[in-house]
Scaffold this motif. Structure first.
Motif: not given
Length: 62
Positions: A4-7, A16-18
């Motif tokens: 997961t990564a945050e943008y 947001n997390t994607t």
């Protein structure tokens, strides 16, 4: 492998997390709706092959 990564949303600025699918390559782009304001963000994802660090730039789709 997934991670997961945050943008930050290009519209409202909220975090947001994607999910990042490393098997899709080191450069990816796709559209994901903001989890807060539901507006569509274009995510440009780059993965460093050596460290697996993820960098995400966002743009908006009208």
């Amino acid at each position: 492998m997934e991670s997961t990564a945050e943008y930050f949303c290009a519209f409202c600025g909220e975090a947001n997390t994607t999910f990042i699918d490393f098997s899709a390559g080191t450069q990816q782009s796709y559209i994901e709706d903001c989890q807060v304001c539901c507006r569509p963000n274009i995510l440009y994802i780059r993965v460093d092959e050596d460290t697996l660090d993820v960098e995400i730039d966002t743009d908006y789709q009208e």
